[in-house]
Design a protein around this motif. Structure first.
Motif, PDB file in Angstrom:
ATOM      1  N   SER A   1      -4.123 -12.715  11.420  1.00 57.93           N
ATOM      2  CA  SER A   1      -2.677 -12.601  11.491  1.00 57.93           C
ATOM      3  C   SER A   1      -2.282 -11.655  12.626  1.00 57.93           C
ATOM      4  O   SER A   1      -2.944 -10.639  12.868  1.00 57.93           O
ATOM      5  CB  SER A   1      -2.127 -12.066  10.165  1.00 57.93           C
ATOM      6  N   ASP A   2      -1.205 -12.006  13.334  1.00 59.68           N
ATOM      7  CA  ASP A   2      -0.717 -11.115  14.393  1.00 59.68           C
ATOM      8  C   ASP A   2       0.258 -10.069  13.858  1.00 59.68           C
ATOM      9  O   ASP A   2       0.768  -9.246  14.603  1.00 59.68           O
ATOM     10  CB  ASP A   2      -0.077 -11.912  15.521  1.00 59.68           C
ATOM     11  N   ARG A   3       0.515 -10.112  12.557  1.00 63.78           N
ATOM     12  CA  ARG A   3       1.356  -9.121  11.886  1.00 63.78           C
ATOM     13  C   ARG A   3       0.618  -8.554  10.688  1.00 63.78           C
ATOM     14  O   ARG A   3      -0.227  -9.232  10.096  1.00 63.78           O
ATOM     15  CB  ARG A   3       2.676  -9.737  11.413  1.00 63.78           C
ATOM     16  N   LYS A   4       0.953  -7.325  10.334  1.00 63.79           N
ATOM     17  CA  LYS A   4       0.340  -6.728   9.160  1.00 63.79           C
ATOM     18  C   LYS A   4       0.697  -7.542   7.918  1.00 63.79           C
ATOM     19  O   LYS A   4       1.863  -7.820   7.658  1.00 63.79           O
ATOM     20  CB  LYS A   4       0.813  -5.284   8.986  1.00 63.79           C
ATOM     21  N   MET A   5      -0.339  -7.917   7.159  1.00 61.90           N
ATOM     22  CA  MET A   5      -0.131  -8.699   5.948  1.00 61.90           C
ATOM     23  C   MET A   5       0.437  -7.797   4.849  1.00 61.90           C
ATOM     24  O   MET A   5      -0.074  -6.699   4.622  1.00 61.90           O
ATOM     25  CB  MET A   5      -1.445  -9.336   5.505  1.00 61.90           C
ATOM     26  N   LYS A   6       1.495  -8.259   4.186  1.00 63.66           N
ATOM     27  CA  LYS A   6       2.181  -7.468   3.171  1.00 63.66           C
ATOM     28  C   LYS A   6       1.812  -7.936   1.764  1.00 63.66           C
ATOM     29  O   LYS A   6       1.497  -9.107   1.539  1.00 63.66           O
ATOM     30  CB  LYS A   6       3.700  -7.602   3.352  1.00 63.66           C
TER      31      LYS A   6
ATOM     32  N   GLY B   1       0.813 -12.958  -5.241  1.00 59.77           N
ATOM     33  CA  GLY B   1      -0.616 -12.813  -5.461  1.00 59.77           C
ATOM     34  C   GLY B   1      -1.369 -12.410  -4.206  1.00 59.77           C
ATOM     35  O   GLY B   1      -0.775 -12.021  -3.189  1.00 59.77           O
ATOM     36  N   LEU B   2      -2.684 -12.515  -4.289  1.00 57.84           N
ATOM     37  CA  LEU B   2      -3.544 -12.086  -3.201  1.00 57.84           C
ATOM     38  C   LEU B   2      -3.527 -13.088  -2.050  1.00 57.84           C
ATOM     39  O   LEU B   2      -3.407 -14.303  -2.278  1.00 57.84           O
ATOM     40  CB  LEU B   2      -4.984 -11.922  -3.698  1.00 57.84           C
ATOM     41  N   PRO B   3      -3.656 -12.598  -0.800  1.00 56.98           N
ATOM     42  CA  PRO B   3      -3.693 -13.532   0.332  1.00 56.98           C
ATOM     43  C   PRO B   3      -4.996 -14.322   0.320  1.00 56.98           C
ATOM     44  O   PRO B   3      -6.033 -13.837  -0.140  1.00 56.98           O
ATOM     45  CB  PRO B   3      -3.626 -12.603   1.546  1.00 56.98           C
TER      46      PRO B   3
END
Length: 397
Positions: free
Chosen positions: A283-288, A293-295
């Protein structure tokens, strides 16, 4: 090897200066002539009388000595030696050398010479790891200055880490290699080291606990034997050795590209702990965090650098050495790995938590070759590196 060689020994101002007295004795035992230069700071740790008595020579310390300088003594001193050794080489001495200062006898000698120079650094761990000292080391290395050490260990200040001056026998070996060219003179050797970091997003990554200490020690030991070393390192926690070409990478794919770019070499030692997998959809962005649920992370297999080089039809190194970090059935798994990868040797070790080897100062390895398994006793990683480097030199001979 050292008989009748003239060594100019510059003693810097650090607690490790006491080792210089034993170094003088060991060099003279081997037939070398030792000409001592004692810096003003060095004289705070060892006395001129003790240095003079052990060397059997007058000591030199003053740039403005009327008797010596009437005949340009600093020029004569710097040109008449076969090798200049600085032990201990303090952070201050390294900084002044890197900047080309000539404000005392020691710095003037090193600026006025075309004689080979070998440094044995010694300083507090934070001083050694400081970016300024690392920049100075890289500058001096690029200028052709040789290094032996520093080692990991306990400091006089009570801290622990890299910065401890190399032991006397290590310095004597490095001096011998510098004067003789060493058994690996003219050989080019590739060493990979450290972990790789496989990104998940801009702030998270997959990694392992490798510190890079063993790979760093191997590169240093090979360089001490005269090899031209290319050191490809992931983001290790220990600084790279001096006197080698350093290529820094992050990921397994970057490491493979750096390895391929460094070929051809006579031997390759793959000590890096390369991540087996990478995330396919970084991901080019921080995963939130979300309430959903979980990514879901999907993985792909990373390139097998050891197998890729081992199976090369053209340009394969004459000797390819891999590493096997196992937590059980170490010899059996490593033996199978050697056959599967197609490499010549495997250095196997047990990295289960109870051993303390992963990230520690010691190692216990078994060298797997086509002749069988040779188990070495537990020893410091520097000692493992020296023993492996000597075996590599024998194999290439």
């Amino acid at each position: 090897m050292l008989a009748s060689k003239r060594i100019l020994l510059i003693i810097g101002g650090g607690i490790a200066a006491y080792k210089s007295l034993d170094l003088i004795r060991r060099l003279r035992e081997r037939g070398a002539e030792v000409v001592p230069v004692l810096t003003r700071a060095g004289s705070e740790f060892v006395t001129p009388l003790s240095v003079s008595a052990l060397s059997g020579r007058k000591i030199f310390s003053d740039l403005f000595d009327l008797t010596d300088e009437a005949e340009m003594g600093h020029i004569e001193l710097s040109r008449s030696a076969d090798l200049i050794v600085v032990a201990p080489a303090t952070a201050d001495l390294m900084a002044r050398m890197a900047q080309g200062h000539a404000d005392d006898l020691a710095s003037t000698l090193m600026l006025a010479t075309d004689t080979p120079v070998l440094l044995a650094p010694a300083m507090n761990v934070r001083m050694w790891q400081h970016p300024a000292t690392q920049r100075n080391m890289e500058t001096l290395t690029a200028d052709g200055i040789g290094f032996v050490g520093p080692n990991d260990g306990d400091m006089a200040c009570g801290e622990h880490g890299p910065g401890r001056m190399a032991e006397v026998h290590e310095i004597v070996t490095a001096i011998g290699s510098a004067l003789s060219g060493g058994p690996l003179q003219g050989r080019r050797v590739l060493v990979t080291s450290g972990p790789t970091h496989e990104p998940i997003d801009p702030v998270r990554y997959i990694a392992n606990r490798s510190s890079g200490a063993q790979g760093t020690a191997i590169a240093q030991a090979l360089a001490a034997l005269g090899a031209d070393v290319v050191f490809v390192t992931g983001p290790a926690t220990v600084p790279p050795p001096g006197g080698v070409e350093v290529i820094r990478v992050e990921t397994a794919q970057e490491m493979l590209a750096a390895v391929e770019g460094a070929l051809p070499v006579d031997a390759a030692v793959f000590a890096a702990a390369v991540a087996d997998w990478r995330v396919t959809s970084e991901s080019d962005r921080k995963m939130k965090k979300t309430e959903g649920g979980l990514p879901l992370l999907e993985f792909a297999e990373n390139p097998d650098i050891l197998a890729t080089v081992s199976r090369m039809a053209e340009g394969r190194p004459a000797l390819v050495v891999g590493f096997a970090a196992e937590t059980h059935d170490v010899v059996d798994l490593a033996t199978a790995k050697r056959a599967r990868k197609g490499c010549d040797w495997i250095v196997a070790n047990d990295v289960s938590h109870a051993t303390g080897i992963m990230g520690g100062a010691e190692n216990a390895v078994t060298l797997i070759t086509k002749e069988g398994a040779d188990s070495w006793p537990r020893m410091g990683k520097d000692q493992v590196a020296r023993q492996l480097a000597e075996r590599i030199a024998q194999a290439l001979a």
